[in-house]
Enzyme design. Sequence first.
Site, PDB file in Angstrom:
ATOM      1  N   GLY A 212       0.806  -1.211   0.000  1.00  0.00           N
ATOM      2  CA  GLY A 212       0.000   0.000   0.000  1.00  0.00           C
ATOM      3  C   GLY A 212       0.839   1.260   0.000  1.00  0.00           C
TER       4      GLY A 212
ATOM      5  N   ASN B  13       1.584  -2.253   5.441  1.00  0.00           N
ATOM      6  CA  ASN B  13       0.929  -0.958   5.604  1.00  0.00           C
ATOM      7  C   ASN B  13      -0.452  -0.895   4.959  1.00  0.00           C
ATOM      8  OD1 ASN B  13       0.884   2.180   5.812  1.00  0.00           O
ATOM      9  ND2 ASN B  13       0.689   1.756   3.623  1.00  0.00           N
TER      10      ASN B  13
ATOM     11  N   SER C 293      -2.903   0.908  14.538  1.00  0.00           N
ATOM     12  CA  SER C 293      -3.482   2.230  14.776  1.00  0.00           C
ATOM     13  C   SER C 293      -3.826   2.361  16.256  1.00  0.00           C
ATOM     14  CB  SER C 293      -4.758   2.416  13.947  1.00  0.00           C
ATOM     15  OG  SER C 293      -5.445   3.593  14.319  1.00  0.00           O
TER      16      SER C 293
ATOM     17  N   TYR D  14     -12.923  -1.292  11.571  1.00  0.00           N
ATOM     18  CA  TYR D  14     -11.516  -0.898  11.417  1.00  0.00           C
ATOM     19  C   TYR D  14     -10.751  -1.149  12.708  1.00  0.00           C
ATOM     20  CZ  TYR D  14      -7.548   2.205  10.303  1.00  0.00           C
ATOM     21  OH  TYR D  14      -6.300   2.739  10.078  1.00  0.00           O
TER      22      TYR D  14
ATOM     23  N   THR E 117      -9.905  -4.802  13.136  1.00  0.00           N
ATOM     24  CA  THR E 117      -8.823  -5.304  12.291  1.00  0.00           C
ATOM     25  C   THR E 117      -7.466  -4.839  12.800  1.00  0.00           C
ATOM     26  OG1 THR E 117      -8.942  -3.427  10.727  1.00  0.00           O
ATOM     27  CG2 THR E 117     -10.332  -5.340  10.270  1.00  0.00           C
ATOM     28  N   LYS E 118      -7.395  -3.616  13.289  1.00  0.00           N
ATOM     29  CA  LYS E 118      -6.108  -3.114  13.765  1.00  0.00           C
ATOM     30  C   LYS E 118      -5.702  -3.766  15.081  1.00  0.00           C
ATOM     31  CE  LYS E 118      -5.161  -0.457  10.321  1.00  0.00           C
ATOM     32  NZ  LYS E 118      -4.007  -0.736   9.444  1.00  0.00           N
TER      33      LYS E 118
END
Length: 252
Positions: A20, A95, A147, A160, A163-164
Amino acid sequence: MSERQRVNESSEPRVVVVTGGSRGLGAGIVESYLASGDLVATCSRSSTAEVEAWVSQHPDRFLFQRADLSVADDAKAFVDAVIERWGRVDVLVNNAGVARDGILAMATDEDIDLVVDLNIKGTLYMSRLVSRRMLARRSGSIVNISSIVGRSGYRGLGVYSATKAALDGLTRSMARELGSRGITVNGIAPGYLRTEMSHGLDGGQLDQIVRRTPSGRLGEPDDIARVCQFLTDPRNTYLTGQVLVVDGGLTS
């Protein structure tokens, strides 16, 4: 001349894979490794002006391939292309990621699949492919970009965040699996950065974040890239299994 430049000039350039890396934080990380004299490969679903510039400026040291890392075959084709060109991977920076705003109760199946498939499955695919080769060479460094959202949780970012948080668990597990073979695995949990990922916030929200941040500003991609360089420095043979929060003190 920096100490890192002296080290790189006296040794073989590293082969660095950044997923990414066509824009935003990923582009900042790619730029940092190119500036260090490394051989850098990146992938994304589409090219950008930054990618085209790197292809022109560093034809012998930069590789780009279009890939959707949520598809196992795309991930394999990308790693195969890197191996065909340079023969190995010394550093992997996971990333690539995507976010979808909205409370979980209103999330669509498509949004859940998109975020989970790229953020988790894509990272698993890449880590599996690259770690196999690192194990054979008994060396390497892996960095997973997570994150602060995965540590603290934020309204409207449930999928999100999940997942982090999963990536932080993966970092710790892989560090245990790979440490005895000379491979370090660490994570970086960035705070709010001045990239397209923060463009969905209005001026008032960004001002509030800045006021709450002890450093008094949003982060820049280079803030994260410097930590990435530190974690993947060939001299780092002991720091592993850690997730470093880089958020200007926001969550301190």
